[in-house]
Design a protein around this motif. Structure first.
Motif, PDB file in Angstrom:
ATOM      1  N   THR B  13      41.056  92.871  11.312  1.00 16.57           N
ATOM      2  CA  THR B  13      41.610  91.689  10.648  1.00 16.57           C
ATOM      3  C   THR B  13      43.126  91.658  10.788  1.00 16.57           C
ATOM      4  O   THR B  13      43.722  90.596  10.902  1.00 16.57           O
ATOM      5  N   ARG B  14      43.732  92.838  10.781  1.00 15.99           N
ATOM      6  CA  ARG B  14      45.189  92.886  10.956  1.00 15.99           C
ATOM      7  C   ARG B  14      45.585  92.327  12.311  1.00 15.99           C
ATOM      8  O   ARG B  14      46.500  91.511  12.417  1.00 15.99           O
ATOM      9  N   ARG B  15      44.874  92.752  13.368  1.00 17.07           N
ATOM     10  CA  ARG B  15      45.199  92.274  14.704  1.00 17.07           C
ATOM     11  C   ARG B  15      44.927  90.789  14.831  1.00 17.07           C
ATOM     12  O   ARG B  15      45.716  90.041  15.400  1.00 17.07           O
ATOM     13  N   ARG B  16      43.805  90.361  14.267  1.00 20.97           N
ATOM     14  CA  ARG B  16      43.491  88.938  14.352  1.00 20.97           C
ATOM     15  C   ARG B  16      44.538  88.108  13.613  1.00 20.97           C
ATOM     16  O   ARG B  16      44.912  87.022  14.044  1.00 20.97           O
ATOM     17  N   LEU B  17      45.011  88.648  12.508  1.00 19.50           N
ATOM     18  CA  LEU B  17      46.068  87.965  11.772  1.00 19.50           C
ATOM     19  C   LEU B  17      47.324  87.822  12.626  1.00 19.50           C
ATOM     20  O   LEU B  17      47.922  86.745  12.708  1.00 19.50           O
ATOM     21  N   LEU B  18      47.720  88.921  13.275  1.00 17.75           N
ATOM     22  CA  LEU B  18      48.937  88.891  14.080  1.00 17.75           C
ATOM     23  C   LEU B  18      48.830  87.855  15.195  1.00 17.75           C
ATOM     24  O   LEU B  18      49.766  87.097  15.445  1.00 17.75           O
ATOM     25  N   PHE B  19      47.678  87.829  15.870  1.00 12.19           N
ATOM     26  CA  PHE B  19      47.525  86.889  16.986  1.00 12.19           C
ATOM     27  C   PHE B  19      47.561  85.448  16.493  1.00 12.19           C
ATOM     28  O   PHE B  19      48.271  84.598  17.028  1.00 12.19           O
ATOM     29  N   ALA B  20      46.774  85.188  15.448  1.00 15.18           N
ATOM     30  CA  ALA B  20      46.736  83.827  14.909  1.00 15.18           C
ATOM     31  C   ALA B  20      48.108  83.421  14.390  1.00 15.18           C
ATOM     32  O   ALA B  20      48.556  82.288  14.590  1.00 15.18           O
ATOM     33  N   ALA B  21      48.794  84.360  13.741  1.00 13.07           N
ATOM     34  CA  ALA B  21      50.118  84.052  13.191  1.00 13.07           C
ATOM     35  C   ALA B  21      51.093  83.700  14.311  1.00 13.07           C
ATOM     36  O   ALA B  21      51.892  82.772  14.179  1.00 13.07           O
ATOM     37  N   GLY B  22      51.022  84.433  15.422  1.00 14.07           N
ATOM     38  CA  GLY B  22      51.893  84.129  16.554  1.00 14.07           C
ATOM     39  C   GLY B  22      51.703  82.703  17.023  1.00 14.07           C
ATOM     40  O   GLY B  22      52.668  81.951  17.207  1.00 14.07           O
ATOM     41  N   GLU B  23      50.449  82.304  17.166  1.00 19.15           N
ATOM     42  CA  GLU B  23      50.157  80.939  17.602  1.00 19.15           C
ATOM     43  C   GLU B  23      50.701  79.909  16.606  1.00 19.15           C
ATOM     44  O   GLU B  23      51.401  78.971  16.978  1.00 19.15           O
ATOM     45  N   ARG B  36      47.366  79.533   4.986  1.00 18.60           N
ATOM     46  CA  ARG B  36      45.964  79.104   5.044  1.00 18.60           C
ATOM     47  C   ARG B  36      45.523  78.836   6.481  1.00 18.60           C
ATOM     48  O   ARG B  36      44.445  79.237   6.900  1.00 18.60           O
ATOM     49  N   GLU B  37      46.376  78.131   7.245  1.00 14.01           N
ATOM     50  CA  GLU B  37      45.987  77.850   8.625  1.00 14.01           C
ATOM     51  C   GLU B  37      45.881  79.146   9.423  1.00 14.01           C
ATOM     52  O   GLU B  37      44.959  79.319  10.231  1.00 14.01           O
ATOM     53  N   ILE B  38      46.815  80.061   9.190  1.00 11.52           N
ATOM     54  CA  ILE B  38      46.796  81.331   9.916  1.00 11.52           C
ATOM     55  C   ILE B  38      45.510  82.092   9.610  1.00 11.52           C
ATOM     56  O   ILE B  38      44.808  82.548  10.513  1.00 11.52           O
ATOM     57  N   THR B  39      45.175  82.197   8.328  1.00 10.19           N
ATOM     58  CA  THR B  39      43.998  82.980   7.961  1.00 10.19           C
ATOM     59  C   THR B  39      42.709  82.278   8.403  1.00 10.19           C
ATOM     60  O   THR B  39      41.764  82.939   8.831  1.00 10.19           O
ATOM     61  N   GLU B  40      42.699  80.954   8.345  1.00  9.17           N
ATOM     62  CA  GLU B  40      41.507  80.244   8.820  1.00  9.17           C
ATOM     63  C   GLU B  40      41.294  80.463  10.306  1.00  9.17           C
ATOM     64  O   GLU B  40      40.188  80.732  10.764  1.00  9.17           O
ATOM     65  N   ARG B  41      42.408  80.365  11.068  1.00  3.07           N
ATOM     66  CA  ARG B  41      42.285  80.534  12.513  1.00  3.07           C
ATOM     67  C   ARG B  41      41.875  81.969  12.842  1.00  3.07           C
ATOM     68  O   ARG B  41      41.193  82.211  13.839  1.00  3.07           O
ATOM     69  N   ALA B  42      42.303  82.910  12.009  1.00  5.18           N
ATOM     70  CA  ALA B  42      41.949  84.310  12.243  1.00  5.18           C
ATOM     71  C   ALA B  42      40.559  84.625  11.696  1.00  5.18           C
ATOM     72  O   ALA B  42      40.003  85.692  11.949  1.00  5.18           O
ATOM     73  N   GLY B  43      40.008  83.715  10.919  1.00  2.70           N
ATOM     74  CA  GLY B  43      38.696  83.943  10.337  1.00  2.70           C
ATOM     75  C   GLY B  43      38.677  85.005   9.256  1.00  2.70           C
ATOM     76  O   GLY B  43      37.706  85.733   9.098  1.00  2.70           O
ATOM     77  N   VAL B  62      56.950  91.064  11.761  1.00  2.00           N
ATOM     78  CA  VAL B  62      56.122  91.890  12.644  1.00  2.00           C
ATOM     79  C   VAL B  62      55.741  91.121  13.908  1.00  2.00           C
ATOM     80  O   VAL B  62      55.792  91.658  15.017  1.00  2.00           O
ATOM     81  N   VAL B  63      55.384  89.852  13.745  1.00  2.00           N
ATOM     82  CA  VAL B  63      55.036  89.039  14.905  1.00  2.00           C
ATOM     83  C   VAL B  63      56.195  88.991  15.893  1.00  2.00           C
ATOM     84  O   VAL B  63      56.017  89.178  17.098  1.00  2.00           O
ATOM     85  N   LEU B  64      57.389  88.777  15.384  1.00  2.00           N
ATOM     86  CA  LEU B  64      58.554  88.661  16.257  1.00  2.00           C
ATOM     87  C   LEU B  64      58.834  89.970  16.980  1.00  2.00           C
ATOM     88  O   LEU B  64      59.212  89.986  18.154  1.00  2.00           O
ATOM     89  N   LYS B  65      58.641  91.078  16.284  1.00  2.00           N
ATOM     90  CA  LYS B  65      58.885  92.381  16.901  1.00  2.00           C
ATOM     91  C   LYS B  65      57.883  92.620  18.026  1.00  2.00           C
ATOM     92  O   LYS B  65      58.244  93.022  19.130  1.00  2.00           O
ATOM     93  N   GLU B  66      56.621  92.337  17.774  1.00  2.00           N
ATOM     94  CA  GLU B  66      55.575  92.496  18.787  1.00  2.00           C
ATOM     95  C   GLU B  66      55.925  91.648  20.006  1.00  2.00           C
ATOM     96  O   GLU B  66      55.787  92.084  21.145  1.00  2.00           O
ATOM     97  N   CYS B  67      56.365  90.434  19.743  1.00  2.00           N
ATOM     98  CA  CYS B  67      56.712  89.499  20.807  1.00  2.00           C
ATOM     99  C   CYS B  67      57.785  90.086  21.704  1.00  2.00           C
ATOM    100  O   CYS B  67      57.684  90.060  22.921  1.00  2.00           O
TER     101      CYS B  67
END
Lengths: 210, 210
Positions: B13-23, B36-43, B62-67
């Motif tokens: 769920t952490r990884r899915r959150l990061l990916f969805a959040a990036g988008e 809400r949109e981030i968590t919905e998209r991440a399921g 965290v998203v920005l650092k990964e990027c």
DNA sequence: ATCAGTTTCAAATGCTTGTTTGAAACAGAA
DNA sequence: TTCTGTTTCAAACAAGCATTTGAAACTGAT
């Protein structure tokens, strides 16, 4: 019948709203800007937004239109018919940079444009068709002449992009410039210096293109 | 002791959150993006953001650092010691453009950078010092060699800006390009074509500089 | 089976937002 | 003054937001 001064008084809150809105929209962007901050900065009541404009979105539209009209009135010397293509290129760069960076132009106008570039709204489409495309055509003609019409349309576009991008850089990437060279934040180059550099740089490159 | 696969499941769920959040952050920007949109998209559930990260802001960091880390791993061929300055300029443009526009790089990473440019956060300062300044130094050296060290530092900066600005244009001003030339939205030039053009354009201009 | 620790979840909380409202203040005309 | 239309305002409203909560589900170890 009202005297001009009286009309001005009557529309005072409207004008104050427009000015404050320009500042706040530029600082925060449309969504992060709040009507409460705008009205507080303008020293008027919150409801004034809904009275003088329909809603926040309409206020933004009017601000952007004013911004565009205002920028039309400034710019460098207009090119003359008989000028060489070289001179008209200089005029183009000069006019474009003045439009983007003229100190008389409130700083928030440039910021608003930059925002439209990364978060386009409907207003951008209108802006492109009404203002940017005509400018772009001028540049295309200049480049077409400079290269003797020997290049493909695609290559002409790329040359045009190379000219325009150098100008836009100083509008869009100021945060980057200032962090890389803090000295330039304190003592930025004059617009004339930029024009001189970009014109010379581009002319040499276009002449060498084949 | 946990197997790697099990850890992966646990942190799913952490990884899915990061990916969805990036988008979502890239599409809407930090403030317009909703948890809400981030968590919905991440399921996953809304509360997951506050469990795995402290809050929305920490998730963004965290998203920005990964990027940033991810973008380090790509780029064109590295310049070799013995190469001429001309070749190293090409390598620079190639590596820079690949960093900015590489198709393997999720589109939202470029958008996030563009956003930082118009709405700088603290993350930009770190990015400039850690990543952009080193690149910038490389370019300065190349230009210093190409001009034989006869120019002032200010003029060297301006030449560097002219090179960099042409690359950034295709990252920052895509909305403009696509509206001006809809054809380019459908069939954009390849990175190799852009490298070829910008290198030739810049080299001719730098050689002519005095 | 039981337990402790971790992870998920639906629901609720509290805050900020844009917008509306109805009354009050004001202006000019009769 | 009185009347009429315009403009301002404090207060309230409704919606959307990030965040919290407490219980439930799950995990691996005892």
């Amino acid at each position: 019948m009202l005297a001009a001064a009286e009309i001005a008084v009557i529309q005072d809150t409207r004008r104050r709203l427009l000015f404050a809105a320009g500042e706040v929209f530029a600082e925060r962007g449309f969504h992060q800007a709040t009507v409460r901050e705008i009205t507080e900065r303008a020293g008027v009541n919150v409801a004034a937004v809904n009275y003088h404009f329909r809603d926040k979105a309409e206020l933004y539209r009017v601000v952007l239109k004013e911004c565009h009209c205002h920028s039309e009135s400034m710019g460098g010397p207009m090119p003359v018919e008989g000028d060489t293509a070289e001179d008209r290129l200089r005029c183009f760069v000069d006019a474009f940079l003045h439009r983007l960076l003229h100190p008389d132009r409130p700083a928030w106008q440039g910021l608003l444009m930059a925002r439209e570039m990364t978060q386009p709204t409907d207003a951008l489409d209108a802006l492109v068709e009404e203002c940017i495309r005509p400018c772009s055509r001028d540049l295309e003609v200049i480049i077409h002449e400079l290269t003797g019409g020997k290049l493909s349309k695609d290559r002409e576009w790329m040359l045009a992009f190379s000219v325009v991008s150098q100008c836009l850089f100083y509008l869009h990437d100021r945060p980057l410039i200032e962090r890389l060279y803090p000295k330039l934040a304190i003592q930025p180059p004059t617009i004339e210096q930029l024009v001189e550099h970009i014109h010379a740089f581009s002319l040499a490159a276009i002449r060498a293109a084949q």
